[in-house]
Design a protein around this motif. Structure first.
Motif, PDB file in Angstrom:
ATOM      1  N   UNK A 161       6.110  -5.969  -0.055  1.00  0.00           N
ATOM      2  CA  UNK A 161       6.848  -5.274  -1.104  1.00  0.00           C
ATOM      3  C   UNK A 161       7.304  -3.915  -0.592  1.00  0.00           C
ATOM      4  N   UNK A 162       8.573  -3.617  -0.818  1.00  0.00           N
ATOM      5  CA  UNK A 162       9.144  -2.334  -0.406  1.00  0.00           C
ATOM      6  C   UNK A 162       9.609  -1.632  -1.676  1.00  0.00           C
ATOM      7  N   UNK A 163       8.889  -0.586  -2.061  1.00  0.00           N
ATOM      8  CA  UNK A 163       9.120   0.067  -3.354  1.00  0.00           C
ATOM      9  C   UNK A 163       9.509   1.523  -3.123  1.00  0.00           C
ATOM     10  N   UNK A 173       0.851  -1.179   0.000  1.00  0.00           N
ATOM     11  CA  UNK A 173       0.000   0.000   0.000  1.00  0.00           C
ATOM     12  C   UNK A 173       0.890   1.233   0.000  1.00  0.00           C
ATOM     13  N   UNK A 174       0.490   2.229  -0.747  1.00  0.00           N
ATOM     14  CA  UNK A 174       1.251   3.460  -0.770  1.00  0.00           C
ATOM     15  C   UNK A 174       0.723   4.397  -1.824  1.00  0.00           C
ATOM     16  N   UNK A 175       1.276   5.590  -1.827  1.00  0.00           N
ATOM     17  CA  UNK A 175       0.916   6.579  -2.846  1.00  0.00           C
ATOM     18  C   UNK A 175       1.674   6.265  -4.128  1.00  0.00           C
ATOM     19  N   UNK A 176       0.973   6.247  -5.237  1.00  0.00           N
ATOM     20  CA  UNK A 176       1.592   5.932  -6.531  1.00  0.00           C
ATOM     21  C   UNK A 176       1.537   7.173  -7.420  1.00  0.00           C
ATOM     22  N   UNK A 177       2.584   7.982  -7.346  1.00  0.00           N
ATOM     23  CA  UNK A 177       2.713   9.165  -8.186  1.00  0.00           C
ATOM     24  C   UNK A 177       3.842   9.016  -9.203  1.00  0.00           C
ATOM     25  N   UNK A 178       4.866   8.264  -8.834  1.00  0.00           N
ATOM     26  CA  UNK A 178       6.008   8.071  -9.720  1.00  0.00           C
ATOM     27  C   UNK A 178       5.657   7.029 -10.788  1.00  0.00           C
ATOM     28  N   UNK A 179       6.210   7.159 -11.994  1.00  0.00           N
ATOM     29  CA  UNK A 179       5.873   6.235 -13.087  1.00  0.00           C
ATOM     30  C   UNK A 179       6.061   4.765 -12.735  1.00  0.00           C
ATOM     31  N   UNK A 180       7.127   4.422 -12.026  1.00  0.00           N
ATOM     32  CA  UNK A 180       7.356   3.008 -11.728  1.00  0.00           C
ATOM     33  C   UNK A 180       6.325   2.469 -10.738  1.00  0.00           C
ATOM     34  N   UNK A 181       5.872   3.295  -9.799  1.00  0.00           N
ATOM     35  CA  UNK A 181       4.825   2.846  -8.879  1.00  0.00           C
ATOM     36  C   UNK A 181       3.475   2.753  -9.592  1.00  0.00           C
ATOM     37  N   UNK A 213      13.396  -4.927 -11.871  1.00  0.00           N
ATOM     38  CA  UNK A 213      12.824  -3.584 -11.794  1.00  0.00           C
ATOM     39  C   UNK A 213      11.390  -3.523 -12.315  1.00  0.00           C
ATOM     40  N   UNK A 214      11.031  -4.442 -13.233  1.00  0.00           N
ATOM     41  CA  UNK A 214       9.658  -4.449 -13.753  1.00  0.00           C
ATOM     42  C   UNK A 214       8.758  -5.426 -12.991  1.00  0.00           C
ATOM     43  N   UNK A 215       9.277  -6.051 -11.930  1.00  0.00           N
ATOM     44  CA  UNK A 215       8.531  -6.965 -11.060  1.00  0.00           C
ATOM     45  C   UNK A 215       8.053  -8.230 -11.790  1.00  0.00           C
ATOM     46  N   UNK A 216       8.617  -8.515 -12.947  1.00  0.00           N
ATOM     47  CA  UNK A 216       8.139  -9.647 -13.744  1.00  0.00           C
ATOM     48  C   UNK A 216       8.409 -10.999 -13.089  1.00  0.00           C
ATOM     49  N   UNK A 217       9.301 -11.049 -12.088  1.00  0.00           N
ATOM     50  CA  UNK A 217       9.580 -12.305 -11.394  1.00  0.00           C
ATOM     51  C   UNK A 217       8.887 -12.384 -10.036  1.00  0.00           C
ATOM     52  N   UNK A 218       7.938 -11.488  -9.785  1.00  0.00           N
ATOM     53  CA  UNK A 218       7.263 -11.459  -8.491  1.00  0.00           C
ATOM     54  C   UNK A 218       6.554 -12.773  -8.191  1.00  0.00           C
ATOM     55  N   UNK A 219       5.761 -13.269  -9.129  1.00  0.00           N
ATOM     56  CA  UNK A 219       5.019 -14.513  -8.896  1.00  0.00           C
ATOM     57  C   UNK A 219       5.977 -15.675  -8.639  1.00  0.00           C
ATOM     58  N   UNK A 220       7.044 -15.740  -9.409  1.00  0.00           N
ATOM     59  CA  UNK A 220       8.032 -16.811  -9.239  1.00  0.00           C
ATOM     60  C   UNK A 220       8.627 -16.792  -7.831  1.00  0.00           C
ATOM     61  N   UNK A 221       8.959 -15.602  -7.322  1.00  0.00           N
ATOM     62  CA  UNK A 221       9.565 -15.489  -5.992  1.00  0.00           C
ATOM     63  C   UNK A 221       8.549 -15.840  -4.900  1.00  0.00           C
ATOM     64  N   UNK A 222       7.300 -15.448  -5.084  1.00  0.00           N
ATOM     65  CA  UNK A 222       6.270 -15.806  -4.105  1.00  0.00           C
ATOM     66  C   UNK A 222       6.128 -17.317  -4.017  1.00  0.00           C
ATOM     67  N   UNK A 266       2.904   2.114 -12.774  1.00  0.00           N
ATOM     68  CA  UNK A 266       2.918   0.913 -13.610  1.00  0.00           C
ATOM     69  C   UNK A 266       2.766  -0.344 -12.761  1.00  0.00           C
ATOM     70  N   UNK A 267       3.408  -0.363 -11.603  1.00  0.00           N
ATOM     71  CA  UNK A 267       3.340  -1.523 -10.714  1.00  0.00           C
ATOM     72  C   UNK A 267       1.912  -1.788 -10.241  1.00  0.00           C
ATOM     73  N   UNK A 268       1.223  -0.764  -9.718  1.00  0.00           N
ATOM     74  CA  UNK A 268      -0.131  -1.000  -9.203  1.00  0.00           C
ATOM     75  C   UNK A 268      -1.100  -1.354 -10.325  1.00  0.00           C
ATOM     76  N   UNK A 269      -0.903  -0.786 -11.504  1.00  0.00           N
ATOM     77  CA  UNK A 269      -1.778  -1.124 -12.625  1.00  0.00           C
ATOM     78  C   UNK A 269      -1.601  -2.585 -13.047  1.00  0.00           C
ATOM     79  N   UNK A 270      -0.381  -3.085 -12.977  1.00  0.00           N
ATOM     80  CA  UNK A 270      -0.098  -4.446 -13.428  1.00  0.00           C
ATOM     81  C   UNK A 270      -0.438  -5.513 -12.399  1.00  0.00           C
ATOM     82  N   UNK A 271      -0.420  -5.169 -11.105  1.00  0.00           N
ATOM     83  CA  UNK A 271      -0.532  -6.215 -10.080  1.00  0.00           C
ATOM     84  C   UNK A 271      -1.685  -6.030  -9.102  1.00  0.00           C
ATOM     85  N   UNK A 272      -2.538  -5.015  -9.295  1.00  0.00           N
ATOM     86  CA  UNK A 272      -3.613  -4.782  -8.326  1.00  0.00           C
ATOM     87  C   UNK A 272      -4.615  -5.924  -8.259  1.00  0.00           C
TER      88      UNK A 272
END
Length: 319
Positions: free
Chosen positions: A211-213, A159-167, A259-268, A169-175
């Motif tokens: 997740x610590x972003x 949970x957090x504020x998503x104002x930066x482009x990388x945040x 950096x693109x979190x594409x391995x998140x599911x694999x690590x979980x 993109x992250x919330x849009x892809x994984x919400x």
């Protein structure tokens, strides 16, 4: 399931302590300085010196342009009150004629001469960014987690504020990912599916993975996440603070993500199936956190950083 206990920093207590400090005559602090510096004999001097040199990398004398600095006696509160009080606590111990340069807030650009700052880039020539423990009421929040890693859900949370482009993109892809509870706390107009409500630390600690972003600088939740029994997942950090994020090692203190979190599911999946590997990393994270849980030693290090700053700028006179 057992309750989760946490020690969230009290802003009321923080400001009350600083109000009392402001009523204490400065001469009392300056008389205490010699005694506090002499407590160095109680600690591992090599460790203390390594911390001081980490925060203030300069070893040779430097010049501070007086027109771009502030004398301690002219140090005044102008917004950012948490930062102001954190630095004021330590400035009280030094000669009011000394001058220094400092910058409050989340900016991480480098200055042409040594500035006291909260955060700096980890890489590159960052010596002019002198790290100090600023805004600690928000950032240095360590908790006690009474749930073991194995008792938690096999899911990741953010949970957090998503104002930066990388945040963003992250919330849009994984919400809506089935293994995640991820959303932004700032609301969009019109509302978006990734706009989600606040989650308390206790609620987040129900999950095995936190997740610590990074945002403008470091991830605010990193300190309490690393003090928990959940596993910290994050891309390699780019910024550091008094917490010395630059010393954290992937696979030792946290699990590194692309950096693109594409391995998140694999690590979980991997660490859900290998809890002993997760618990080893969590134990190392706790050991790193433990460094910052000795108030007397932390105060001494802060005083020694300022002493070194004033020495190298030609202002400190040994008595």
């Amino acid at each position: 399931m057992r309750l989760l206990h946490q020690q969230k920093n009290s802003k009321f207590a923080f400001y009350s302590r600083n109000l009392l400090r402001s009523m204490t005559p400065k001469v009392i602090y300056q008389r205490q300085l010699r005694y506090l510096l002499n407590t160095l004999d109680q600690y591992d001097k090599h460790y203390i010196a390594s911390r001081v040199d980490y925060y203030l990398k300069h070893q040779a004398p430097f010049t501070l342009p007086e027109e771009k600095t502030v004398q301690i006696k002219r140090y005044r509160k102008q917004g950012q009150s948490a930062y102001y009080y954190d630095l004021k606590e330590y400035l009280n111990y030094f000669d009011s004629r000394h001058h220094l340069a400092y910058r409050f807030g989340d900016e991480t650009h480098l200055e042409p001469f040594p500035f006291l700052v909260k955060a700096r880039p980890i890489h590159g020539d960052n010596a002019n960014a002198v790290l100090f423990k600023l805004n600690q009421v928000r950032h240095f929040n360590f908790i006690t987690d009474t749930l073991s890693f194995r008792e938690k859900k096999n899911t990741a949370v953010w949970r957090g504020a998503a104002y930066q482009p990388h945040r963003i993109e992250f919330v849009q892809n994984y919400h809506d990912h089935p293994l995640c509870d991820i959303g932004q706390t700032n609301h969009s107009e019109p509302a978006k599916p990734w706009d989600k409500g606040f989650l308390s630390i206790s609620q987040q600690l129900q999950h095995k993975f936190i997740l610590c972003i990074e945002g403008n600088d470091v991830a605010t939740n990193l300190k309490w996440a690393m003090s928990s029994n959940s596993l910290c997942l994050m891309p390699k950090p780019k910024f550091e603070t008094w917490f010395m994020e630059g010393t954290l090692k992937a696979g030792v203190h946290y699990v590194e993500l692309k950096d693109d979190f594409s391995d998140l599911e694999e690590k979980i999946h991997y660490f859900s199936q290998h809890p002993e590997a997760a618990e080893a990393i969590i134990a190392n994270a706790h050991e790193h956190v433990h460094q910052f849980c000795h108030p007397g030693r932390e105060k001494l290090i802060g005083l020694l950083v300022l002493k070194k700053y004033f020495e190298l700028s030609g202002q400190w006179q040994a008595k």
